[in-house]
Design an enzyme around this catalytic site. Structure first.
Site, PDB file in Angstrom:
ATOM      1  N   GLU A 186       1.214  -1.277   0.177  1.00 23.09           N
ATOM      2  CA  GLU A 186      -0.045   0.138  -0.098  1.00 23.09           C
ATOM      3  C   GLU A 186       0.915   1.272   0.066  1.00 23.09           C
ATOM      4  OE1 GLU A 186      -2.615   0.393   3.448  1.00 23.09           O
ATOM      5  OE2 GLU A 186      -3.402   2.397   2.657  1.00 23.09           O
ATOM      6  N   ARG A 198       5.766 -12.768   9.587  1.00 26.72           N
ATOM      7  CA  ARG A 198       6.296 -11.438   9.619  1.00 26.72           C
ATOM      8  C   ARG A 198       7.730 -11.637  10.092  1.00 26.72           C
ATOM      9  NH1 ARG A 198       2.393  -7.290   9.117  1.00 26.72           N
ATOM     10  NH2 ARG A 198       3.947  -5.504   9.240  1.00 26.72           N
ATOM     11  N   LYS A 208       4.602   0.486   9.437  1.00 29.16           N
ATOM     12  CA  LYS A 208       4.629   1.843   8.777  1.00 29.16           C
ATOM     13  C   LYS A 208       3.975   2.759   9.690  1.00 29.16           C
ATOM     14  CE  LYS A 208       3.067   0.098   4.833  1.00 29.16           C
ATOM     15  NZ  LYS A 208       2.615   0.063   3.507  1.00 29.16           N
TER      16      LYS A 208
END
Ligand code: ATP
Ligand code: MG
Length: 567
Positions: free
Chosen positions: A42, A268, A278
């Site tokens: 994104e 992750r 982020k």
């Protein structure tokens, strides 16, 4: 290459993780004709080391199995997305060594299709417009132990829903007034299936579609359908999306999609002392805790690149971490170890003195200089040698001299002889002090028979020091980086900003470096002998050199491994 008892073991073989096993099995069984993966960021921030794991996995699989990997921007939330991020992400993926060829896509390319599919769901009685206020809607969703409650609009007719949804698109309603929801099951055990939101009203300009839309699909609605449109065979994502998979499968089962992608989840990447979120990285930038997304203390690819980390080092680190389904935290020392190994093999050596102390060779004629050969990389003879100037006045590291040395100190002190790297043996004869009693100069003699650093009579010295020549050394600023956070698990105490390390940046001015360093390109790392790996910062100017410390020489990972073995 590496013995199993070395500090770097175990290294997973490429191609031997569970995702690659699935891919291989699907090919063997003929379930897919070819492999298509994608990396779907994104564009709401810069890429970080965690993304590197996903990039290496998706692009790596495509390369290894003769398939292709798309770069797709999941740009469904214009409020947080910016062109700067779209550009930086492309730059960073390329820098990391991967190429999407012609396969650059945007979820926003599919807005029209996604809209039509939403109408398709409405017509099938599988979606409805809800005007319940957001906080009420949240309360009506229920909890893990209590079922949710149906919204009043849930039983609206298809025609009414179509009319409302079209008016939502046409801009008839203010932000947040209505949403489109899937009609699944408000009592589902999986919260993601409790009539999730598909569209929300956002009167916000989009970096690509401008003001064409004022309703935007949610990530959950757009993501899987984008994969289907692109014919992605293996939708690889991180574990937090495991619970979303039933929803993605529901969409695929109820929409006229051209393909049925399968999703596989992996753990992750987490690293001690490091934040890979982020949202928090954005806060650090916005609130000025760092100088920007490319601050060398940031775990962003841009920050690490600026710091001098080579792309090959990042790829090697990711390879060693491997791909698993169990969440874990990787020791920061392991990251540094991989970077250090790649730099050690590939970088040239230079001499730089961080805290200079003048050394005068009394039996060397004033004004005479000599050119000596210094080895560029002892690990790689092909790297050759370079000339270095030697003369009567040189500088050594202040730490390399002690007037009253303890017994284990093997460097310079009064009466002691040491080797100056690539040059001569010198003996300290006396010291000069300033009015505060601080040593400001060493008076030494050298032995002309030891040129190149060996004594013809087999005389041994315990210490070898790096140095620069007063005749041609250049002043430089050195930026030494420590961890951005002071605790291994930032935020565990509740306030992540309170965990910022006040000593994350140490700036040394008045350092002295070899003149050969003046022309080193920005970002290219070299080893400053005995000090660490450094590279020129973009702030560096010919008359004001600035270097970043990429990583020090001391390897704490080897120690961590040795400690584990001793247990
Ligand atoms: P946030 O940091 O807010 O959780 P994000 O990093 O997940 O956001 P995306 O742009 O959605 O942001 O990430 C793109 C891809 O990178 C996703 O497929 C995601 O699973 C993967 N990814 C993100 N962080 C990591 C990580 N730490 N380790 C491995 N993969 C990651
Ligand atoms: Mg995400």
């Amino acid at each position: 290459m590496v013995a199993t008892d070395s500090p770097t073991a175990p290294i997973p073989e490429p191609g031997r993780d569970f995702v690659r096993d699935i891919v291989q099995a699907d090919l063997d069984a003929g379930r897919v004709a070819g492999i298509v993966t994608r990396f779907p960021p994104e564009p709401n921030g810069y890429l970080h080391i965690g993304h590197a794991k996903s990039i290496c996995l998706n692009f790596g699989i495509a390369q290894e199995f003769g398939g292709r990997c798309h770069l797709r921007f999941d740009d469904t939330n214009p409020v947080k997305e910016e062109q700067e991020f779209i550009d930086s992400i492309q730059q960073d993926v390329r820098w990391l060594g991967f190429d999407w060829g012609e396969h650059l896509y945007y979820a926003s390319d599919y807005f029209e299709t996604l809209y039509h599919w939403a109408e398709h769901l409405i017509r099938a009685g599988l979606a409805y417009v809800d005007d319940t206020p957001a906080d009420e809607m949240r309360a009506m969703r229920g909890t893990l132990t209590e079922p949710g409650r149906n919204a009043p609009g849930r039983d609206r007719s298809v025609d009414e829903n179509l009319d409302l949804f079209r008016r939502m698109r046409a801009g008839a309603f203010p932000i947040g007034a209505r949403v489109l929801r899937a009609k699944i099951d408000m009592a589902a055990g999986n919260m993601n299936l409790r009539d999730p939101v598909l569209y929300r009203i956002l009167h916000a300009a989009h970096p690509r579609t401008g003001t064409a839309w004022c309703i935007y699909p949610t990530y959950d609605y757009a993501h899987g359908q984008s994969d289907a449109i692109e014919g992605i065979t293996h939708s690889i994502c991180t574990l937090e999306f495991e619970d979303h998979r039933p929803l993605y499968d529901w969409f695929i089962a109820n929409l006229p999609v051209p393909a049925h992608p399968h999703q596989y989840e992996f753990a992750r990447l987490n690293i001690t002392y490091t934040v890979l979120s982020k949202r928090i990285l954005t806060t650090l930038v916005r609130e000025g805790h760092v100088t920007g997304w490319d601050d060398p203390r940031m775990p962003t690819l841009a920050g690490q690149r600026r710091r001098g980390v080579p792309a090959a080092g990042l790829r090697e680190f990711v390879r060693r971490v491997g791909v698993a389904r169990a969440n874990s935290v990787v020791d920061l020392a392991m990251y540094e170890h991989a970077i250090r190994e790649v730099l050690n093999a590939g970088t040239q050596r230079r001499m730089a003195v961080l805290r200079p102390l003048k050394l005068v060779i009394e039996n060397w004629e004033e004004g005479r200089t000599e050119t000596l050969e210094a080895v560029n990389n002892p690990e790689n003879p092909d790297a050759g040698t370079r000339p270095v100037t030697f003369g009567r006045e040189i500088y050594i590291e202040r730490d390399d001299f002690l007037e009253h040395p303890p017994s284990r100190f093997h460097r310079l002190s009064p009466g002691r002889e040491v080797r100056l790297r690539y040059a001569y043996f010198v003996t300290c004869r006396s010291v000069v002090k300033d009015s505060q009693g601080e040593v400001v100069e060493l008076r030494c003699t050298y032995d002309p028979a030891t040129r190149g650093g060996d004594s013809p009579d087999g005389r041994k010295v315990r210490g070898t020091l790096h140095w620069v020549s007063a005749a041609d050394a250049l002043p430089a600023e050195l930026r030494l980086y420590n961890t951005l956070f002071a605790r291994p698990d930032p935020g565990a105490g509740g306030d992540i900003l309170a965990d910022l390390n006040p000593a994350s940046l140490e700036v040394l001015t008045g350092c002295l470096v070899e003149p050969a360093l003046a022309t080193l390109p920005v970002g290219e790392a070299v080893q400053f002998e005995r000090q660490g790996y450094f590279c020129p910062d973009p702030d560096s100017r010919p008359d004001a050199l600035v270097f970043n410390r990429t990583v020090g020489l001391r390897d704490s990972w080897a120690k961590v491994q040795a400690g584990q073995k001793a247990d």
